[in-house]
Design a protein around this motif. Sequence first.
Motif, PDB file in Angstrom:
ATOM      1  N   VAL A  18      45.942  93.502  31.388  1.00 41.41           N
ATOM      2  CA  VAL A  18      47.353  93.678  31.028  1.00 41.41           C
ATOM      3  C   VAL A  18      47.576  93.308  29.568  1.00 41.41           C
ATOM      4  O   VAL A  18      48.168  94.088  28.808  1.00 41.41           O
ATOM      5  CB  VAL A  18      48.265  92.849  31.960  1.00 41.41           C
ATOM      6  CG1 VAL A  18      49.696  92.864  31.469  1.00 41.41           C
ATOM      7  CG2 VAL A  18      48.187  93.384  33.381  1.00 41.41           C
ATOM      8  N   CYS A  19      47.111  92.139  29.150  1.00 42.52           N
ATOM      9  CA  CYS A  19      47.307  91.718  27.753  1.00 42.52           C
ATOM     10  C   CYS A  19      46.560  92.633  26.794  1.00 42.52           C
ATOM     11  O   CYS A  19      47.065  92.957  25.715  1.00 42.52           O
ATOM     12  CB  CYS A  19      46.855  90.267  27.567  1.00 42.52           C
ATOM     13  SG  CYS A  19      47.986  89.078  28.313  1.00 42.52           S
ATOM     14  N   ALA A  20      45.365  93.073  27.181  1.00 41.11           N
ATOM     15  CA  ALA A  20      44.605  93.988  26.324  1.00 41.11           C
ATOM     16  C   ALA A  20      45.333  95.319  26.170  1.00 41.11           C
ATOM     17  O   ALA A  20      45.378  95.887  25.076  1.00 41.11           O
ATOM     18  CB  ALA A  20      43.213  94.211  26.897  1.00 41.11           C
ATOM     19  N   LEU A  65      45.373  86.670  20.188  1.00 37.37           N
ATOM     20  CA  LEU A  65      46.652  86.060  19.831  1.00 37.37           C
ATOM     21  C   LEU A  65      47.706  86.334  20.911  1.00 37.37           C
ATOM     22  O   LEU A  65      48.455  85.443  21.294  1.00 37.37           O
ATOM     23  CB  LEU A  65      47.126  86.583  18.472  1.00 37.37           C
ATOM     24  CG  LEU A  65      48.449  86.024  17.958  1.00 37.37           C
ATOM     25  CD1 LEU A  65      48.350  84.517  17.765  1.00 37.37           C
ATOM     26  CD2 LEU A  65      48.823  86.694  16.653  1.00 37.37           C
ATOM     27  N   LEU A  66      47.741  87.552  21.415  1.00 33.09           N
ATOM     28  CA  LEU A  66      48.697  87.889  22.469  1.00 33.09           C
ATOM     29  C   LEU A  66      48.430  87.074  23.734  1.00 33.09           C
ATOM     30  O   LEU A  66      49.358  86.599  24.377  1.00 33.09           O
ATOM     31  CB  LEU A  66      48.651  89.381  22.782  1.00 33.09           C
ATOM     32  CG  LEU A  66      49.645  89.840  23.850  1.00 33.09           C
ATOM     33  CD1 LEU A  66      51.078  89.673  23.360  1.00 33.09           C
ATOM     34  CD2 LEU A  66      49.394  91.261  24.243  1.00 33.09           C
ATOM     35  N   GLY A 115      49.278  97.421  18.760  1.00 32.91           N
ATOM     36  CA  GLY A 115      48.428  97.266  17.581  1.00 32.91           C
ATOM     37  C   GLY A 115      48.252  95.807  17.171  1.00 32.91           C
ATOM     38  O   GLY A 115      48.061  95.517  16.002  1.00 32.91           O
ATOM     39  N   TRP A 116      48.312  94.898  18.133  1.00 34.56           N
ATOM     40  CA  TRP A 116      48.190  93.473  17.872  1.00 34.56           C
ATOM     41  C   TRP A 116      46.802  92.983  18.248  1.00 34.56           C
ATOM     42  O   TRP A 116      46.047  93.659  18.951  1.00 34.56           O
ATOM     43  CB  TRP A 116      49.216  92.683  18.669  1.00 34.56           C
ATOM     44  CG  TRP A 116      50.641  92.933  18.306  1.00 34.56           C
ATOM     45  CD1 TRP A 116      51.119  93.712  17.288  1.00 34.56           C
ATOM     46  CD2 TRP A 116      51.803  92.416  18.969  1.00 34.56           C
ATOM     47  NE1 TRP A 116      52.487  93.702  17.282  1.00 34.56           N
ATOM     48  CE2 TRP A 116      52.931  92.913  18.298  1.00 34.56           C
ATOM     49  CE3 TRP A 116      51.984  91.595  20.059  1.00 34.56           C
ATOM     50  CZ2 TRP A 116      54.226  92.600  18.683  1.00 34.56           C
ATOM     51  CZ3 TRP A 116      53.271  91.274  20.444  1.00 34.56           C
ATOM     52  CH2 TRP A 116      54.372  91.775  19.758  1.00 34.56           C
ATOM     53  N   ASP A 117      46.484  91.765  17.831  1.00 35.19           N
ATOM     54  CA  ASP A 117      45.235  91.118  18.199  1.00 35.19           C
ATOM     55  C   ASP A 117      45.350  90.630  19.645  1.00 35.19           C
ATOM     56  O   ASP A 117      46.281  89.902  19.990  1.00 35.19           O
ATOM     57  CB  ASP A 117      44.955  89.944  17.261  1.00 35.19           C
ATOM     58  CG  ASP A 117      43.681  89.217  17.617  1.00 35.19           C
ATOM     59  OD1 ASP A 117      42.652  89.893  17.825  1.00 35.19           O
ATOM     60  OD2 ASP A 117      43.713  87.967  17.689  1.00 35.19           O
ATOM     61  N   TYR A 131      51.052  84.543  25.385  1.00 39.30           N
ATOM     62  CA  TYR A 131      51.452  84.798  26.770  1.00 39.30           C
ATOM     63  C   TYR A 131      51.272  83.555  27.638  1.00 39.30           C
ATOM     64  O   TYR A 131      52.135  83.223  28.447  1.00 39.30           O
ATOM     65  CB  TYR A 131      50.656  85.975  27.339  1.00 39.30           C
ATOM     66  CG  TYR A 131      51.244  86.498  28.621  1.00 39.30           C
ATOM     67  CD1 TYR A 131      52.281  87.401  28.592  1.00 39.30           C
ATOM     68  CD2 TYR A 131      50.782  86.057  29.856  1.00 39.30           C
ATOM     69  CE1 TYR A 131      52.857  87.872  29.765  1.00 39.30           C
ATOM     70  CE2 TYR A 131      51.345  86.522  31.029  1.00 39.30           C
ATOM     71  CZ  TYR A 131      52.378  87.435  30.973  1.00 39.30           C
ATOM     72  OH  TYR A 131      52.945  87.874  32.129  1.00 39.30           O
ATOM     73  N   VAL A 132      50.156  82.853  27.458  1.00 40.25           N
ATOM     74  CA  VAL A 132      49.922  81.630  28.229  1.00 40.25           C
ATOM     75  C   VAL A 132      50.958  80.564  27.866  1.00 40.25           C
ATOM     76  O   VAL A 132      51.515  79.903  28.753  1.00 40.25           O
ATOM     77  CB  VAL A 132      48.487  81.111  28.006  1.00 40.25           C
ATOM     78  CG1 VAL A 132      48.316  79.699  28.539  1.00 40.25           C
ATOM     79  CG2 VAL A 132      47.479  82.044  28.661  1.00 40.25           C
ATOM     80  N   LEU A 133      51.238  80.408  26.588  1.00 38.31           N
ATOM     81  CA  LEU A 133      52.246  79.431  26.168  1.00 38.31           C
ATOM     82  C   LEU A 133      53.621  79.767  26.745  1.00 38.31           C
ATOM     83  O   LEU A 133      54.323  78.891  27.254  1.00 38.31           O
ATOM     84  CB  LEU A 133      52.314  79.350  24.643  1.00 38.31           C
ATOM     85  CG  LEU A 133      51.109  78.709  23.950  1.00 38.31           C
ATOM     86  CD1 LEU A 133      51.247  78.837  22.438  1.00 38.31           C
ATOM     87  CD2 LEU A 133      50.977  77.256  24.365  1.00 38.31           C
TER      88      LEU A 133
END
Length: 69
Positions: free
Chosen positions: A19-21, A33-34, A28-30, A38-40
């Motif tokens: 999902v995050c990938a 980092l995402l 277009g993000w890293d 997301y965890v935070l």
Amino acid sequence: MKGNKKLTRPANGKMLAGVCAGIANFLGWDVTLLRIVYVLLTFLTVFSGVLVYLLLWILMPVAPQEPEG
């Protein structure tokens, strides 16, 4: 075709469900980092991020695999 990106989960290069990938590829993000953000946010919102992740896992289609070669 430019600008015709679809939100999909990758068939490879994923940790859990992708999902995050998929979101990182779409925006277009890293991806690392995402995942950290997301965890935070999941911890800060009393784990409601887990529910959102599960819903996205169900709703986001898997991207078709590109042929190797």
